[in-house]
Enzyme design. Structure first.
Site, PDB file in Angstrom:
ATOM      1  CD  GLN A  90     -25.155  -8.770 -55.699  1.00 28.19           C
ATOM      2  OE1 GLN A  90     -24.215  -8.417 -56.392  1.00 28.19           O
ATOM      3  NE2 GLN A  90     -26.411  -8.677 -56.112  1.00 28.19           N
ATOM      4  CG  ASP A 293     -32.739  -3.527 -54.637  1.00 30.96           C
ATOM      5  OD1 ASP A 293     -33.646  -4.124 -54.053  1.00 30.96           O
ATOM      6  OD2 ASP A 293     -31.558  -3.541 -54.242  1.00 30.96           O
TER       7      ASP A 293
END
Length: 420
Positions: A90, A293
């Site tokens: 991202q 994550d």
């Protein structure tokens, strides 16, 4: 000891601010040293004070005044250049300040109230700017001011997350007009609602449909202070033994083998030293935030295996307040090990007078873009804390207190951490 410090500051080397953009600090013997100021440490910029304070046991000491000053710099220093960070899924921006410090900017993508959609996989979840800010506060401590005395209340007291602060950025003046990154510059446009927008280049969510739009050109984001350049302080990247499969259908080995920890404990660096306890600290940290994550982690190469894990990249925490992801806690359930200092801290934070959610709320109020967390996220942390303590209690009942709780109060690590 010098061996416990990341840098040996050589007073004969002067601080050359121009070199901060491409740091190559060397003395005549070609040995690498961090540069000093022309007079004393007081004259260094705060980002440099932060860097030279890093040691084997922590990123910064409990009472390092440079950290509060650095947080102030992150929200007030003039931004002189902006570029997209390569890698990652991202959009993230590298911002350079007038004092040559640098920080990683993660823009706001979700409102505080929005939860991660239930059909999203953990690896396609949004990275949240407010999660980065909240993770920094969870990792450190908050100071309470009483009428007669100042009382310092520690939260997790790890000090393993680089300083992070929220900032309202002018997208026109502080990003578009100062970037020399043509790929970034070309993605700016004016929306039908007359707002300034951009989307940059990345593998997820970098398109006109997922553009970041200001109101009309103001955007919130988190700014995380950079660690020292890799040319000065190499870091080793380790694969997390409890890494997820990052696959829609496959499971990782730890998800199907209840004795997986026994295998890990026979593998370096987990077969000696404190690394397995560091993993347990990181597990508790991630479970409280709901962060799934954590595929890799980093340590400073100089310190070998006897050092802490840097808690980097926490943007996928605080995605769901209505769900507790119990799989994050599997390392603790399988290994049944925890530091005594961590266990006592968690027990304290479960007490009404030191309630985790209240301390976090109090600490986060100091940030410029407060409130940082939606109230249900704070309440979820109290609920998850009880789950962690129950897990430790079950381990103690099964294996005995001395086999589960590692007394770290007589070790060099604890001595240095408390005294520094």
């Amino acid at each position: 000891a010098d061996g416990d410090l990341l840098f040996n500051v050589n007073s004969d080397i002067r601080f050359n601010p121009r070199a901060a953009e491409q740091p190559e600090w060397q003395n005549e013997d070609n040995e690498e040293f961090l540069p000093t100021g022309e007079t004393s440490i007081d004259s260094y910029p705060n980002w440099l004070k932060f860097h030279i304070g890093i040691n084997r046991y922590e990123l910064y000491s409990r009472h390092n005044p440079a950290i509060e000053a650095l947080l102030q710099d992150l929200v007030s220093q003039k931004i002189t250049s902006v570029a997209m960070k390569s890698g990652g899924t991202q959009l993230k921006l590298i911002m350079t300040f007038q004092n040559y410090g640098q920080a990683l900017f993660k823009p706001m993508k979700q409102t505080r109230e929005q939860e991660t959609p239930p059909d999203f996989f953990y690896f396609s979840d949004y990275e949240r700017h407010n999660a980065e800010i909240a993770a920094f506060h969870l990792d450190r401590q908050v100071k309470r001011i009483c009428i007669k005395r100042k009382v310092e209340i520690l939260i997790l007291d790890f000090r393993r997350v680089p300083p992070v602060a929220g900032r309202l950025v002018n997208m026109t003046r502080e990003i578009r007009d100062v970037t020399r990154d043509k790929k970034l510059w070309r993605t700016f446009f004016i929306s039908p609602a007359n707002n300034i927008c951009f989307y940059g280049e990345c593998s997820y969510y970098c398109s006109t449909e997922h553009a970041l739009c200001g109101k009309p050109d103001q955007i919130e984001g988190s700014l995380a202070a950079f660690l020292p350049d890799l040319s000065l302080a190499k870091r080793k990247t380790w694969r997390n033994p409890w890494r997820r499969s990052y696959h829609k259908r496959k499971k990782a080995e730890w998800e199907v083998d209840p004795d997986y920890c026994e295998e890990v404990k026979q593998t370096p660096p987990y077969d000696s030293g404190t690394r397995i306890l560091d993993i347990m600290d990181m597990t508790v940290f991630d479970f409280l935030m709901g962060n799934m994550d954590r595929h890799h982690y980093e340590t400073f190469e100089k310190f070998g295996n006897e050092t802490f894990i840097i808690h980097l990249d926490n943007g996928r925490g605080f995605g769901k307040y209505s769900h507790d992801e119990l799989s994050i806690l599997v390392p603790l359930n399988q290994c049944c090990r925890i530091r005594k200092s961590t266990y006592l801290r968690l027990q304290l934070l479960a007490k009404e007078e030191y309630k985790l959610s209240l301390l976090m709320k109090e600490s986060l109020l100091k940030d410029k873009i407060a409130p940082i967390l939606y109230q249900p996220h704070l309440e979820a942390m109290d609920r998850r804390l009880r789950i962690v303590l129950k897990a430790v209690s079950d381990c103690i009942e099964k294996d005995g207190y001395d086999n589960v709780v590692e007394n770290d109060f007589n070790t060099d690590v604890n001595t240095v951490t408390t005294e520094r």
